[in-house]
Scaffold this motif. Structure first.
Motif, mmCIF file in Angstrom:
data_model
loop_
_atom_site.group_PDB
_atom_site.id
_atom_site.type_symbol
_atom_site.label_atom_id
_atom_site.label_comp_id
_atom_site.label_asym_id
_atom_site.label_seq_id
_atom_site.Cartn_x
_atom_site.Cartn_y
_atom_site.Cartn_z
ATOM 1 N N ALA A 1 29.673 39.473 37.951
ATOM 2 C CA ALA A 1 29.598 38.837 36.893
ATOM 3 C C ALA A 1 29.269 40.003 35.652
ATOM 4 O O ALA A 1 29.671 39.985 34.573
ATOM 5 C CB ALA A 1 28.384 37.678 36.924
ATOM 6 N N ALA A 2 28.591 40.949 36.122
ATOM 7 C CA ALA A 2 28.253 42.210 35.223
ATOM 8 C C ALA A 2 29.153 43.187 35.162
ATOM 9 O O ALA A 2 28.934 44.211 34.363
ATOM 10 C CB ALA A 2 26.907 42.613 35.532
ATOM 11 N N ASP A 3 30.226 43.041 36.039
ATOM 12 C CA ASP A 3 31.205 44.162 35.832
ATOM 13 C C ASP A 3 32.680 43.737 34.973
ATOM 14 O O ASP A 3 33.172 42.844 35.220
ATOM 15 C CB ASP A 3 31.802 44.240 37.467
ATOM 16 N N PRO A 4 32.632 44.279 33.875
ATOM 17 C CA PRO A 4 33.743 44.086 32.784
ATOM 18 C C PRO A 4 34.896 44.336 33.371
ATOM 19 O O PRO A 4 36.059 44.064 32.737
ATOM 20 C CB PRO A 4 33.293 45.004 31.474
ATOM 21 N N ALA A 5 35.287 45.132 34.422
ATOM 22 C CA ALA A 5 36.704 45.475 35.049
ATOM 23 C C ALA A 5 37.092 44.304 35.665
ATOM 24 O O ALA A 5 38.400 44.597 35.933
ATOM 25 C CB ALA A 5 36.460 47.020 35.623
ATOM 26 N N ILE A 6 36.333 43.669 36.305
ATOM 27 C CA ILE A 6 36.875 42.585 37.141
ATOM 28 C C ILE A 6 37.761 41.564 36.178
ATOM 29 O O ILE A 6 37.003 40.995 35.234
ATOM 30 C CB ILE A 6 35.834 42.107 38.101
ATOM 31 N N ARG A 7 38.843 40.998 36.771
ATOM 32 C CA ARG A 7 39.591 40.015 35.721
ATOM 33 C C ARG A 7 39.965 38.766 36.574
ATOM 34 O O ARG A 7 40.198 37.879 36.160
ATOM 35 C CB ARG A 7 40.848 40.642 35.371
ATOM 36 N N CYS A 8 39.654 38.776 37.971
ATOM 37 C CA CYS A 8 39.815 37.536 38.815
ATOM 38 C C CYS A 8 39.036 37.734 39.949
ATOM 39 O O CYS A 8 38.977 39.048 40.442
ATOM 40 C CB CYS A 8 41.406 37.418 39.091
ATOM 41 N N LEU A 9 38.673 36.636 40.647
ATOM 42 C CA LEU A 9 37.862 36.591 41.690
ATOM 43 C C LEU A 9 38.537 35.892 42.893
ATOM 44 O O LEU A 9 38.879 34.772 42.524
ATOM 45 C CB LEU A 9 36.520 36.419 41.806
ATOM 46 N N ILE A 10 38.872 36.269 44.199
ATOM 47 C CA ILE A 10 39.069 35.298 45.104
ATOM 48 C C ILE A 10 38.124 35.024 46.292
ATOM 49 O O ILE A 10 37.477 36.089 46.737
ATOM 50 C CB ILE A 10 40.594 36.116 46.018
ATOM 51 N N LEU A 11 37.881 33.787 46.276
ATOM 52 C CA LEU A 11 36.656 33.706 47.352
ATOM 53 C C LEU A 11 37.464 33.089 48.570
ATOM 54 O O LEU A 11 38.400 31.861 48.392
ATOM 55 C CB LEU A 11 35.621 32.418 46.927
ATOM 56 N N HIS A 12 37.226 33.556 49.856
ATOM 57 C CA HIS A 12 37.968 33.021 50.927
ATOM 58 C C HIS A 12 36.836 33.156 52.238
ATOM 59 O O HIS A 12 35.983 33.624 52.168
ATOM 60 C CB HIS A 12 39.041 33.866 51.328
ATOM 61 N N GLY A 13 37.471 32.201 53.136
ATOM 62 C CA GLY A 13 36.957 32.181 54.474
ATOM 63 C C GLY A 13 37.745 32.741 55.548
ATOM 64 O O GLY A 13 38.217 33.743 55.480
ATOM 65 N N GLY A 14 38.088 31.916 56.548
ATOM 66 C CA GLY A 14 39.051 32.529 57.562
ATOM 67 C C GLY A 14 39.708 31.380 57.952
ATOM 68 O O GLY A 14 39.761 30.405 57.573
ATOM 69 N N GLY B 1 34.676 37.785 51.005
ATOM 70 C CA GLY B 1 35.051 36.801 52.077
ATOM 71 C C GLY B 1 33.632 36.386 52.695
ATOM 72 O O GLY B 1 32.824 37.005 52.959
ATOM 73 N N LEU B 2 33.785 35.029 53.006
ATOM 74 C CA LEU B 2 32.601 34.355 53.889
ATOM 75 C C LEU B 2 32.629 34.923 55.103
ATOM 76 O O LEU B 2 33.519 34.726 55.731
ATOM 77 C CB LEU B 2 32.598 33.047 53.537
ATOM 78 N N ASP B 3 31.593 35.301 55.708
ATOM 79 C CA ASP B 3 31.464 36.028 57.001
ATOM 80 C C ASP B 3 30.147 35.574 57.869
ATOM 81 O O ASP B 3 29.344 36.396 58.187
ATOM 82 C CB ASP B 3 31.480 37.512 56.842
ATOM 83 N N ALA B 4 29.917 34.185 57.989
ATOM 84 C CA ALA B 4 28.890 33.647 58.597
ATOM 85 C C ALA B 4 29.250 32.981 59.843
ATOM 86 O O ALA B 4 28.659 31.888 59.841
ATOM 87 C CB ALA B 4 28.194 32.688 57.389
ATOM 88 N N GLY B 5 29.905 33.276 60.471
ATOM 89 C CA GLY B 5 30.428 32.854 61.902
ATOM 90 C C GLY B 5 31.713 32.122 61.797
ATOM 91 O O GLY B 5 32.493 32.048 60.497
ATOM 92 N N ARG B 6 32.298 31.558 62.657
ATOM 93 C CA ARG B 6 33.437 31.049 62.785
ATOM 94 C C ARG B 6 33.735 29.914 61.961
ATOM 95 O O ARG B 6 34.608 29.670 61.223
ATOM 96 C CB ARG B 6 33.636 30.392 64.411
ATOM 97 N N LEU B 7 32.852 28.971 61.777
ATOM 98 C CA LEU B 7 32.569 28.026 60.774
ATOM 99 C C LEU B 7 32.202 28.100 59.132
ATOM 100 O O LEU B 7 32.369 27.415 58.337
ATOM 101 C CB LEU B 7 32.021 26.694 61.333
ATOM 102 N N ASN B 8 31.695 29.259 59.171
ATOM 103 C CA ASN B 8 31.026 29.716 57.815
ATOM 104 C C ASN B 8 30.339 28.716 57.238
ATOM 105 O O ASN B 8 30.333 28.297 55.992
ATOM 106 C CB ASN B 8 32.176 30.115 56.841
#
Length: 263
Positions: A47-60, A22-29
């Motif tokens: 990227a180095a973690d073999p257990a991760i199968r999907c990443l969600i990138l989000h803001g607010g 989650g982006l957490d850089a202020g109201r507007l990120n």
């Protein structure tokens, strides 16, 4: 960056095989060096973690990411490449190069550098109320990496219209033009979580290899891409996932796949 922690301007949450940043850089990120630095460090660790199968990138809800901080522009000038352009490009390439599927969950505006970040992800889920665009030409600027990724996504004619006019697209236009994969009636983050859960149930090696092959289809001559496909298919038959999937099929049960990287 440990699970469930905040490191500067990003927050990490891990739910089984699905990671969320989650982006957490202020109201507007806004895209700043601090945000890029924290995001790059988090992406490198994931990227180095073999257990991760999907990443969600989000803001607010106020903004997924409203783009660069315009106040920084006047101080850049001749030093823009070393102070901003190359560093930002490096982090966007890190996001795009992640070995597992990635989803941008866009609950608020994703504009300029913010939409460039979303374009570096594999998939995009957009809330009905959110808008996206690359409006840099309105200020006399340019979304350089966005121009390249957008053209590969929607084709040259639509990409040029978006860039030339600096248009900002609502959810219907963004979906119709192929800028996003899905529109969520409610929370884009919740819809992205449902999509990520579905992706995480599939063969992890299959999805990692599928990502490399789709990218190769755009980057390489067809014969070279097909040759990579043959090599990828052999990795599937050499690995454990296909055997587990076949056994589960005949046993009429859901397959239980192991870690994400099994090559």
């Amino acid at each position: 960056m440990a699970e469930g922690t905040t490191a500067g301007t990003v927050r990490l949450r891990i739910d089984g095989p699905v990671a969320e940043l989650g982006l957490d850089a202020g109201r507007l990120n806004l895209v700043t060096r601090a945000l890029l630095r924290d995001l790059g460090a988090a992406v490198t660790a994931l990227a180095a973690d073999p257990a991760i199968r999907c990443l969600i990138l989000h803001g607010g809800p106020a903004a997924f990411c409203a783009g660069s901080d315009i106040r920084e522009f006047s101080a850049l000038g001749a030093n823009a490449s070393e102070d901003k352009i190359l560093f930002e490009d490096h982090v966007l390439r890190q996001v795009a190069a992640l070995p597992f599927p990635t989803i941008a969950a866009i609950d608020g505006p994703a504009l300029g550098g913010g939409f460039e970040l979303a374009l570096a992800c594999d998939l995009r889920v957009l809330a009905e109320s959110a808008k996206v665009g690359l409006p840099e030409s309105r200020l006399g600027g340019l979304a350089a990496s966005g121009a390249v990724r957008l053209a590969r996504l929607v084709g040259p004619a639509r990409a040029k219209e978006i860039l030339f006019t600096g248009m900002i697209l609502d959810c219907d236009s963004a979906l119709a033009w192929g800028l996003v994969n899905r529109v969520a009636a409610g929370s884009a983050l919740q819809a992205a979580r449902e999509l990520a859960a579905e992706i995480a149930q599939r063969g992890p090696l299959s999805n990692r290899l599928a990502k490399t092959l789709v990218d190769a289809a755009l980057d390489l001559p067809v014969d070279a891409a097909l040759s990579r496909g043959n090599a990828a298919q052999q990795k599937i038959f050499d690995g454990e996932d296909l055997r587990e999937g076949a056994a589960a099929f005949f046993a009429k049960r859901a397959p239980v796949f192991g870690p994400g990287a099994r090559d």
